[in-house]
Enzyme design. Sequence first.
Site, short mmCIF file in Angstrom:
data_model
loop_
_atom_site.label_atom_id
_atom_site.label_comp_id
_atom_site.label_asym_id
_atom_site.label_seq_id
_atom_site.Cartn_x
_atom_site.Cartn_y
_atom_site.Cartn_z
N TYR A 34 8.90 12.71 46.93
CA TYR A 34 9.82 12.94 45.83
C TYR A 34 9.33 12.28 44.55
CZ TYR A 34 11.92 8.21 46.06
OH TYR A 34 12.14 6.86 46.01
N LYS A 88 4.95 8.33 47.79
CA LYS A 88 6.39 8.31 47.47
C LYS A 88 7.15 9.23 48.42
CE LYS A 88 9.40 8.08 43.38
NZ LYS A 88 10.03 6.80 43.72
N GLU A 100 7.67 -5.56 46.23
CA GLU A 100 8.35 -4.90 45.10
C GLU A 100 9.85 -4.87 45.38
OE1 GLU A 100 7.11 -0.73 44.94
OE2 GLU A 100 6.87 -0.73 47.10
N LEU A 128 4.50 0.96 45.67
CA LEU A 128 4.41 2.23 44.95
C LEU A 128 3.76 1.97 43.59
CD1 LEU A 128 5.30 5.26 45.13
CD2 LEU A 128 7.10 4.61 43.54
N1 PDD Z 1 12.10 4.59 42.53
N2 PDD Z 1 8.75 1.01 43.81
C1 PDD Z 1 9.57 1.75 44.59
C2 PDD Z 1 9.68 1.41 46.02
C3 PDD Z 1 10.29 2.82 44.02
O1 PDD Z 1 11.10 3.57 44.79
C4 PDD Z 1 10.16 3.09 42.64
C5 PDD Z 1 10.88 4.24 41.97
C6 PDD Z 1 9.30 2.27 41.87
C7 PDD Z 1 9.09 2.50 40.40
O2 PDD Z 1 8.33 3.67 40.15
P1 PDD Z 1 8.51 4.49 38.80
O3 PDD Z 1 8.28 3.54 37.69
O4 PDD Z 1 7.47 5.52 38.88
O5 PDD Z 1 9.92 5.03 38.80
C8 PDD Z 1 8.61 1.26 42.50
C9 PDD Z 1 12.84 5.73 42.01
C10 PDD Z 1 13.28 5.53 40.61
C11 PDD Z 1 13.96 6.04 42.97
O6 PDD Z 1 13.70 5.97 44.16
O7 PDD Z 1 15.06 6.39 42.54
#
Ligand code: PDD
Length: 286
Positions: A32, A150, A182, A206
């Site tokens: 996703y 992801k 994280e 991620l």
């Molecule tokens: N989550 N780490 C994890 C485990 C994440 O699920 C996310 C993003 C990030 C940040 O990635 P980015 O900057 O590309 O959004 C880091 C999204 C927002 C979610 O699951 O809703």
Amino acid sequence: MRTVYVNGDYLPENEAKVSIFDRGFLMADGVYEVTSVLDGKLIDFAGHAKRLERSLRELDMPHPVVLPDLLDIHRELVRLNEINEGMIYLQITRGAPDDRDFVFPDPETTKPTVVLFTQNKPGLADSPAARKGIKVISIEDQRWARRDIKTVQLLFPSMGKMMAKAAGADDAWMVEDGHVTEGTSNNAYIVKGSTIITRHLGNEILHGITRAAVLRFAREAQMQVEERSFTIAEAQAADEAFITSASTFVMPVVEIDGAPVGKGTPGSVAARLREIYLDESRKAAV
Ligand code: PDD
């Protein structure tokens, strides 16, 4: 009612359907992306599209939508749902074979399932939480080892949010071998003096699209950046802490496991990075 996208069609949300044999449903065999929308435009679409491609490739899943079409679908959903501030959620699974089977289906006969929907969040950029800061707890990281992909396997992050909630906090930072990986759905940072510290890239986290942009802006603004792991004790003793993600942008963290970070109020580095990130991202939005 929302208009959503499923496998080529724009439909009212209550008419969109996916098979019970879909591997996303049965096996979390899907990936996703979440892309934020500000001023009715997409933030860092190219970054999200690129990471999506990588996630699919790592899982040997065919990419069912070419880039220009992907952009068109995002924009069409923004238009149809009149989104000014919010998010677009996209999910691609390995599709729905005729029966449950651990073996991947033949990609010639089983086509991926593509779903997108909008989340309307007025006030996303001018968030009260960003002025107040959030509280996090630490938990053991119990996810699988390929967090750089992801995938939709979000059960442990979801449990982590519940643990945070039960502890009266807003989120959880996950710890592996004594070091922070994280947040449950965001990347984690600390600030010591004028240095921004965040875990190096690898399979353990991620590769956040917001992380990449924020680190680029920080370096352009002559701030020091160290990409290395850190402990909870180091974070509690830091001057500032914050998280980044597509839905929170840059969000200050003011408490870790009950201990205040710095003065226990949002710090100036996080505030500045948030401002730069929002300004620059709005300018580059498509
Ligand atoms: N989550 N780490 C994890 C485990 C994440 O699920 C996310 C993003 C990030 C940040 O990635 P980015 O900057 O590309 O959004 C880091 C999204 C927002 C979610 O699951 O809703």
